[in-house]
Write an enzyme that holds these catalytic residues in place. Structure first.
Site, PDB file in Angstrom:
ATOM      1  N   SER A 102       0.809  -1.220   0.000  1.00  0.00           N
ATOM      2  CA  SER A 102       0.000   0.000   0.000  1.00  0.00           C
ATOM      3  C   SER A 102       0.843   1.270   0.000  1.00  0.00           C
ATOM      4  CB  SER A 102      -0.936   0.003   1.212  1.00  0.00           C
ATOM      5  OG  SER A 102      -0.197  -0.176   2.414  1.00  0.00           O
ATOM      6  N   HIS A 156      -0.024   5.278   6.631  1.00  0.00           N
ATOM      7  CA  HIS A 156       0.452   5.401   5.259  1.00  0.00           C
ATOM      8  C   HIS A 156       1.069   6.773   5.002  1.00  0.00           C
ATOM      9  CE1 HIS A 156      -2.381   1.999   4.996  1.00  0.00           C
ATOM     10  NE2 HIS A 156      -1.543   1.574   4.073  1.00  0.00           N
ATOM     11  N   ASP A 160       4.835  -7.706   6.283  1.00  0.00           N
ATOM     12  CA  ASP A 160       5.497  -8.878   6.864  1.00  0.00           C
ATOM     13  C   ASP A 160       5.879  -8.587   8.312  1.00  0.00           C
ATOM     14  OD1 ASP A 160       6.584 -10.793   4.293  1.00  0.00           O
ATOM     15  OD2 ASP A 160       6.060  -8.728   3.856  1.00  0.00           O
TER      16      ASP A 160
END
Length: 1627
Positions: free
Chosen positions: A377, A632, A491
């Site tokens: 993203s 983000h 991850d």
């Protein structure tokens, strides 16, 4: 029916029903909260106010029909009371012991028509129960009512339209119940508890179908990501919160409804079912009630036992929307806010390669045709363009703003890698525009998938390859492509939930699989592999409560980063995992797996390896860099990440930025004009390659006949002459390989090396070969000047200027003889650099290495070239400034071989800072440089059309790069830290080439080693190598200096607040009166030219110590300096008349014997002056005498001049001490007469004034008379020093005598040719000019501001208007013995060490000949007496004192051992620092040695012979007590040895036994001297050690003159010390 029971039993499963609070940590102390008075408002309701807890609920999750389920339902009904008790009772009782038994409404045994009806029925039953409860005051008691509801359909996690419908439906169903409670129940706090996720999670864990089909079921998109769910969870909660906060329920004082959400945190698969304990739910609900509305942001961790939260003393109430200030904290979407960040690309070269490159290692930015990206993203750019507060919009993927692949608008408004590349190639394809997922048309080749982990990377690579192959806009085989890969955040965020799945190995394997696809299928590709982000810094934003962020989303998206404590093992493991991700990526790429083809490479870009959280001016994490979810990147960060990635792409591998500061404004780096390609592993080569952008490379139409019309392509031959630098010593040596320094890497030498090509080795020949492939003469490989591969590089390591003629002769002959060179026709470039080796040895023979000799040697060599070599352009290059070598070598003792300084470059590296020797070196270096410049600018070599010598000044000033820790960067140097390595030579070659094309007058004279130096190109208008003629350059005439004034830069000008009573607190501005005593030096005889041809005039107004003519800006004198502090100062002289002499009582012919009379005259003048207040005014008196005493010493050498000199000066000081209050006395040490006049030449070869006024100067410098004069000179200095350091003048607080020693070591002023600078002398060549007086005034003033023991002991007569020191706030006083801390303060407690001990030690240091300077060696004479040793301890313990050695004298044994000890690697001999040659035998470091027998002494000498330096003479006197010393050739050795004989006749001397002389190499004068000794009956021999190394230092001498005289002096000093002792004697 009580459906709460159903919920709890579902949670229980088969386990025990009830768990009490004893299983939960409870640390609350209700007594501390002061919970006494009953609250009147629900918004200040405290736990102790609650009288009753009740609950109703409708889960819409009734069981299906069937006997089993109905029976189960019945059993649950039987136990509903127990379950209800488990909710809140135990907690509330801790605060309100009188809380009543919880009330659960009676249930129904039939299924209601719908959930709303059931909930309303329960509400009515509850109200009735409350009203009927006799223990409850229904109207006045506070009630806590929990309304549970759920929606197992999970519609609240769907897209916003469905969520809105679900919310509307839910509110409609609950409205009737809440309104009824609001109307019927006074004093109620209602929790609206949404258990939708709890029910859904329980159902998924138990596999139980709780309900059949529902009419409200909704179908969420199947590809909903974790981000989608987290955002919708938050949005759902915010919708409920806003709805209730704005409802009528929130405006009442006796009733409120608060939404209490329960969202589950993701569990590890192996953790199994939820905790089967309804009390966990109760505790979580309780904790939620104690969190402000709008801040209930932690998911429900059902796997953990949370501690019970306590009310705070500041906020002890249950939180409502009102008391939470909910509307001030809620994230409200704001209006349109323009946050796009554009920039400019101002690079001069935006052109593509001349032809499409076939190698990825020669790829320019403009060659890129296609751009793509893979990732998650952060590459999809979720929320990059979202408005502040619009959290739901974070689901929008603003791919057109993506840092690595976005193409919205252009670089002026949106900074992305694609938009940067479009500035170089507007036809770039592949970038994304607008918004949308990866499968939308606008995404194009941005195939990043939001929420992907590294497992999804291969699928992305597959889609990207297929898109590129099938798109008609892309020529798949021909177009060059940039693909950026960035993965790993997801991850790391999920690593703690499944460590095996997210292991470092799996992460690296997933990347490898994706890169393998690209490597196998994509031609012409440059892949950016961006390292995983340092994600732990996200915690700073999450933990800062003053920054408004949706923490529920943050916690949901990245629990493994945010859920644990700072010092937990989980966070430590995460940091280590993050590092292993980065290391694994680096190792994968470093393996070379993707460098098997010339058209494909993968380069690690590490700018995110270390990240600092951007911060506001208040120091808070700056959320403006983030999307509204605070996770983000916002477009602001995308822009900065783009510029950082671009910078990484241009930085050489191994030198890439690993920590980008996102707070810095965007600055687009331009491709290096030296090497304009994207950096790869193969083309970085440590920066040794260079790109030549020149398109005009053709030679002249016909061979030119004039050197002034010479083009680069006309050059046929290159050659080089010089020393170690040109020979290439150590260029290719590996770090730490010190022995390899002797290897001569001639093929890499900047001026003549021809190894490789310009693609990997930058040298002048390799540049010229780009113009003419037939170039010859360059060297290749390694070897010495005689090897065939050296060709025309004739430089010799260690060569001096005197050897340059030999190199020239060999070069000329070699060019004539070699068939590859057409001697008459070929144009030649010859580079000459010399001088560094001369400086390294200048201290061994100052005459041999004088600037005049350097000038002559260089001129002779250039004369041969000029005379014999046709068609030649000679580059004359400066040597490296010795200060540069010193900075690097001495500034890195852990990396540089400082122990071998004396072997590597003794006369440069071993000098002490601020020493006279270092000042002499710097002056000599400037003189060398001036010689080079003067020789070229003389026009001597501009007489032939085909020959020119051009000074290339790029090496004149070298700027050394500095590391982050402040230390100099040694990566430009070979292991010895002296010779430049290939990195340095590459810069030298570039700078030399640029100089050759720069016109004279505009040549660069600074070499910045860290700078990019692009190669210049000849142009059509200016195609020639530049000479004076084609530069239209006229050599400059140097302007005359108008005056000898100084600039005054001091700011601390104030006087003391009150007139000081102590001389030790005297400021310059406190001085009211100046006066002077002395001779013609103080009357300023001859300071200016006289109209009389016979007599010199005394210009007293210009006198250094007392003159007051003009102002400081035009005349530098001590009074003019003091006028800046006190304009009303009295006593200074003006003009030339005796009437205006003021308090200058000096007389031209005065000697020390005249000082008492002068002093009485001065005292009379002061006392009789009406302007002077004798008692109150502070007086500054300068005494300087002795020149005439020395000048007339030779007329009667039997006089005891030193003793009489001291006595007369002492008498003068006694008068001042007795007669003048408030006086500061400067006693200036007599100058070194022989040193100042030893080499005057020109008009002063044999001055008449010297013959008549200074008879001693008639003698030759090496005569015995002059040797004795030097000793007398030093005796005068040391006698005065000893006098001032006694306690004779220290008993008064208002009087001080301070020795100012700037003349102690007198340096002869030299001009640029290395000869005596006569501008410092008067017409008679004996007295000083105004220039000298100005320098003396500066030196005196600076001495006055230096502590005793740290004063400058040599003159620095070099012109500068800014040499004056300034007092400071920390050190505002003129220095005395006491305020220099060499005497104890009488007001302080008397120390155990006798106060006289330190002055005695200081006397001793003067006897040795060196006063301690800060940071320098202190030389100590240690008498073997217990008392004095104790007294010295105070000095030795001072941190600035470095006690390297000592001299021991034993009175009863009459033993002395003086040993100059050096650094001898591997000899086991402990030794001190090197120095240049001192001027007296006792100016040495002495090493204490016990009394030895002659045999033991011989053994000691023998063991040291292996480490002795060549050309060092070691004289050994063998007697009953032996002595070892070293002698110097500076003065005639013959005379030295005769002086050794005289010791037999000297008082206190020893009988001379055997003299053994060690000489290496053999010296003819030594042999002659030994023969004389043998003739005199002395058993003398000469010995040459077998291991002499003659090629190192030809005439190095260690120290001193006559050692025996030195020993005699020591005994005399011992007697003097006895006289100065307060006790009258020393044991």
């Amino acid at each position: 029916m009580g459906l709460l029971l159903l919920l709890l039993l579902l949670l229980l499963g088969q386990g025990s029903l009830i768990h009490t609070l004893k299983n939960f940590p409870f640390s609350c102390n209700p007594k501390k909260l002061g919970l006494n008075m009953l609250s009147k408002s629900v918004h200040s309701l405290r736990p102790s106010d609650i009288k009753l807890v009740a609950a109703i609920g409708n889960l819409e999750t009734l069981p299906d029909s069937g006997t089993e389920h109905l029976e189960k339902h019945k059993r649950m009904g039987e136990r509903r009371q127990q379950t209800c008790l488990a909710m809140m009772t135990d907690i509330i009782k801790r605060f309100s012991p009188s809380v009543l038994t919880p009330v659960c409404p009676p249930g129904k045994n039939v299924v209601p028509r719908d959930a709303a009806e059931d909930l309303q029925n329960q509400a009515k039953d509850l109200v009735r129960s409350l009203q009927e409860n006799r223990q409850l005051d229904f109207q006045h008691d506070w009630k806590l009512i929990n309304v549970f509801f759920s929606n197992a359909s999970q519609c609240h996690l769907c897209a916003s339209a469905q969520q809105e419908k679900h919310l509307t439906d839910g509110m409609f169903k609950l409205a009737g119940t809440l309104d009824y409670l609001h109307k019927e129940v006074p004093k109620a706090f209602v929790n609206l508890v949404d258990l939708s996720e709890v029910v859904a999670m329980s159902r998924s864990q138990q596999g139980t179908q709780l309900s059949g089909s529902t009419s409200n079921s909704c179908s969420c998109p199947g590809d909903a990501s974790k981000l989608d769910k987290a955002v919708m969870q938050w949005s759902y909660q915010e919708a409920w919160e806003s709805l209730l906060a704005s409802s009528s329920f929130n405006g009442k004082e006796s009733f409120t409804v608060v939404f209490q959400p329960f969202f589950y945190e993701m569990l590890r698969p192996q953790e199994g079912p939820l905790l089967q304990d309804p009390t966990t739910l109760a505790v979580s609900l309780w904790n939620s009630m104690l969190k402000p509305a709008g801040q209930k942001d932690e998911p429900f961790g059902a796997t953990e036992r949370q501690p019970v939260k306590c009310p705070s003393q500041e906020r002890p109430y249950l939180f409502t929307y009102n008391n939470s200030n909910y509307w001030t904290t809620v994230l409200i979407p704001q209006g349109k806010l323009e946050v796009r960040e554009g920039t400019e690309v101002l690079c001069p070269d935006k052109d593509p390669s001349d032809a499409v490159p076939t190698s990825v290692h020669r790829l320019k930015p403009a060659d890129i045709k296609v751009i793509g990206a893979l990732g998650d993203s952060l590459t999809a750019a979720n929320g990059a363009g979202s408005q502040p507060g619009n959290i739901v919009d974070v689901l929008t993927q603003y791919r057109g703003l993506s840092w690595s692949c976005g193409g919205d608008q252009n670089i002026s408004t949106v900074t992305t890698l694609a938009n940067i590349l479009r500035e170089f190639n507007p036809s770039l394809q592949g970038f994304a525009v607008g918004t949308g997922r990866q499968n939308t048309p606008g995404a194009f080749l941005n195939q990043a998938v939001a929420g992907d982990t590294s497992e999804g990377l291969a699928a992305q690579a597959r889609r990207l390859v297929d898109l590129m192959k099938n798109d008609s806009r892309i020529r798949f085989q021909e177009d060059w492509k940039i693909i950026t890969v960035f993965i790993g955040g997801n991850d790391l965020c999920g690593s703690c939930n499944d460590p095996d799945r997210y292991s470092p190995q799996n992460f690296t394997d997933n990347i490898r699989i994706a890169l393998d696809i690209l490597h196998a299928e994509v031609p012409r590709a440059f892949v950016n592999m961006v390292k995983a982000l340092e994600i732990v810094k996200l915690r700073e934003l999450y933990q800062e409560t003053r920054v408004s962020c949706p923490r529920l989303i943050l916690r949901s998206l990245c629990p493994c980063v945010l859920r644990f404590d700072d010092n937990s093992t989980e966070i430590a493991s995460l940091i280590e995992l993050n590092k292993k991700y980065q290391e694994g990526t680096q190792q994968l790429i470093d393996s070379g797996r993707y460098d098997t083809r010339d058209d494909f490479t993968v380069v690690v870009q590490p700018f995110l390896e270390n990240v600092d959280m951007p911060r506001t001016s208040e120091g808070l994490p700056d959320s403006s860099f983030f999307a509204p979810d605070c996770f983000h990147f916002h477009s602001k960060t995308h822009a900065r990440a783009a510029s950082a990635l671009w910078k990484n792409m241009l930085e050489p591998v191994g030198q890439k930025t690993t920590k980008h500061n996102f707070e810095n404004k965007i600055d687009i780096m331009c491709p290096n004009q030296v090497w304009p390609f994207l950096s790869t592993y193969k083309n970085s080569l440590q920066g040794h390659a260079t790109w030549l952008p020149c398109r005009e490379r053709s030679p002249s139409p016909s061979p030119p006949t004039s050197v002034h019309a010479l083009r680069p392509a006309d050059i046929q031959v290159v050659a080089a002459l010089g020393d170690t630098l040109i020979a290439g010593n150590g260029i290719g040596s590996r770090p730490g390989d010190l022995p390899d320094i002797t290897t001569q890497y001639r093929g890499l030498s900047f001026s003549s090396g021809g190894d490789g090509s310009l693609d990997n080795v930058t040298t002048l020949p390799n540049i010229l070969r780009e113009f003419n492939r037939n170039l010859t003469g360059y060297a290749v490989g390694t070897g010495d000047a005689n090897d065939t591969n050296a060709f025309l590089n004739l430089a010799v390591p260690g060569a001096k200027a005197g050897e340059l003629v030999s190199q020239v002769q060999i070069l000329v002959q070699r060019m004539k003889d070699d068939q590859r060179v057409n001697f008459r026709e070929d144009w030649k470039v010859i580079t000459v650099q010399i001088g560094a080796s001369d400086l390294c040895d200048h201290c061994t023979d100052s005459n041999l290495y004088s600037a005049a000799n350097f000038f002559d040697h260089l001129r002779n060599a250039l004369d041969i070239l000029h005379r014999e070599v046709p068609r030649a352009l000679v580059n004359l290059v400066d040597f490296m400034d010795p200060s540069v070598v010193r900075q690097v070598f001495l500034g890195n003792p852990d990396k540089c071989p400082v122990q071998q300084a004396s072997l590597l470059c003794n006369c440069v590296l071993t000098l002490r800072e601020n020493s006279q020797e270092l000042a002499a070196l710097e002056a000599l270096a400037r003189a060398y440089q001036g010689s080079i410049r003067d020789l070229v600018e003389s026009g001597r070599y501009d007489t032939q059309e085909d020959f020119a010598v051009v000074l290339q000044p790029f090496f004149h000033h070298v700027q050394l790069p500095v590391l982050e820790d402040g230390r100099l960067d040694t990566s430009f140097f070979a292991p010895d830290c002296i010779h430049p390595n290939q990195k340095f030579h590459s810069q030298l070659a570039r700078a030399l080439w640029v100089n050759m094309l720069e016109p004279l007058g505009s040549k660069t004279d600074i070499l910045d080693l860290a700078a990019d130096i692009p190669l210049s190109c000849p142009t059509q208008d200016k195609p020639f190598l530049r000479t004076p003629r084609n530069s239209n350059y006229t050599y400059p005439t140097r302007p005359a200096i108008e005056n000898w004034g100084s600039d005054f830069l001091c700011t601390e000008l104030s006087s003391s607040k009150s007139v000081p009573t102590s001389v030790h607190k005297l400021r310059p501005a406190d001085i009211k009166v100046v006066a002077a005593l002395g001779d013609s030096m103080t009357t300023a005889m001859g300071a200016q030219s006289s109209n009389s041809s016979d007599l010199l005039t005394s210009w007293r107004g210009l006198s250094w110590s007392i003159g007051g003519d003009g102002a400081l800006e035009t005349h530098t004198t001590l009074p003019n300096i003091l006028k800046k502090f006190n304009p009303s100062i009295l006593g200074f002289s003006t003009g030339t008349s005796q009437a205006t002499a003021g308090l200058n009582v000096a007389a031209e012919e005065a000697r020390a014997r005249d000082m008492p009379a002068q002093t009485r005259d001065l005292v009379t003048k002061i006392k009789s002056s009406p302007e002077i207040n004798l008692e109150k005014d502070w007086k500054l008196i300068t005494l300087f005498v002795g020149s005439n005493d020395l000048c007339h010493y030779c007329q009667n050498p039997e006089d005891h001049i030193a003793k009489e000199y001291v006595q007369h000066v002492q008498q003068a000081l006694d008068i001042l001490y007795e007669e003048l209050p408030r006086a500061f006395i400067n006693v200036v040490e007599i100058l070194e007469l022989t040193g100042l006049y030893q080499r005057q030449g020109g008009k002063c070869v044999m001055p008449l004034a010297a013959q008549s006024n200074c008879s001693c100067l008639q003698h030759a410098q090496n005569s015995l008379v002059m040797q004795e004069l030097k000793k007398v000179n030093w005796d005068l200095q040391s006698g005065i020093s000893r006098l001032s350091l006694g306690d004779r003048y220290t008993q008064r607080q208002d009087f001080a005598v301070v020795i100012q020693p700037f003349f102690q070591n007198t340096l002869l002023p030299l001009n640029k040719q290395g000869e005596t600078d006569h501008s410092f002398f008067s017409e008679d060549c004996l007295h000083f000019s105004e220039r000298s007086h100005a320098e003396m005034a500066i030196a005196l003033w600076n001495n006055m501001l230096e502590p005793v023991g740290h004063k400058t002991t040599s003159n620095n007569f070099t012109y500068s208007r800014a040499k004056l020191k300034c007092p400071s706030a920390d050190s505002p006083y003129l220095y005395t013995l006491r305020n220099s801390q060499l005497l104890p303060d009488p007001d302080e407690r008397v120390p155990k060490v006798p106060y006289w001990a330190v002055p005695v030690a200081a006397v001793v240091s003067l006897v040795i000949g060196v006063l301690p300077n800060e940071g320098s060696t202190v030389m100590i004479l240690v008498l073997q007496t217990k008392k004095l040793k104790q007294g010295l301890s105070a000095l030795l313990e001072r941190p600035e004192v470095h006690h390297y050695g000592s001299l021991d004298v034993s009175g009863n044994g009459r033993h002395a051992a003086i040993n100059r000890f050096r650094t001898v690697p591997g000899s086991g001999h402990t030794e001190g620092s090197e120095e240049s040659l001192p001027r007296h035998p006792l100016r040495l470091l002495a090493k204490r040695r016990a009394t030895l027998t002659p045999e033991e002494q011989l053994d000691t000498v023998s063991s040291q012979e292996q480490g002795l330096t060549p050309s060092l003479y070691k004289v050994q006197l063998l007697s009953p007590t032996a002595c070892t010393c070293k002698c110097s050739l500076d003065w005639a050795l013959h005379m030295q040895l005769h002086s050794c004989l005289s010791v037999n006749k000297a008082p206190g001397g020893w009988p001379l036994g055997v003299l053994r002389v060690h000489s290496f190499p053999p010296e003819p004068r030594m042999a002659t001297a030994v023969s004389d000794l043998q003739a005199a009956g002395v058993a003398a021999t000469v010995r040459t050690p077998a291991r002499a190394r003659r090629n190192l230092w030809e005439k190095r001498i260690a120290l001193g003159v006559s050692t025996v005289l030195a020993i005699r002096d020591v005994l005399e000093r011992r007697a003097a010390l006895t006289e100065t002792s307060p006790s009258g004697s020393l044991p």
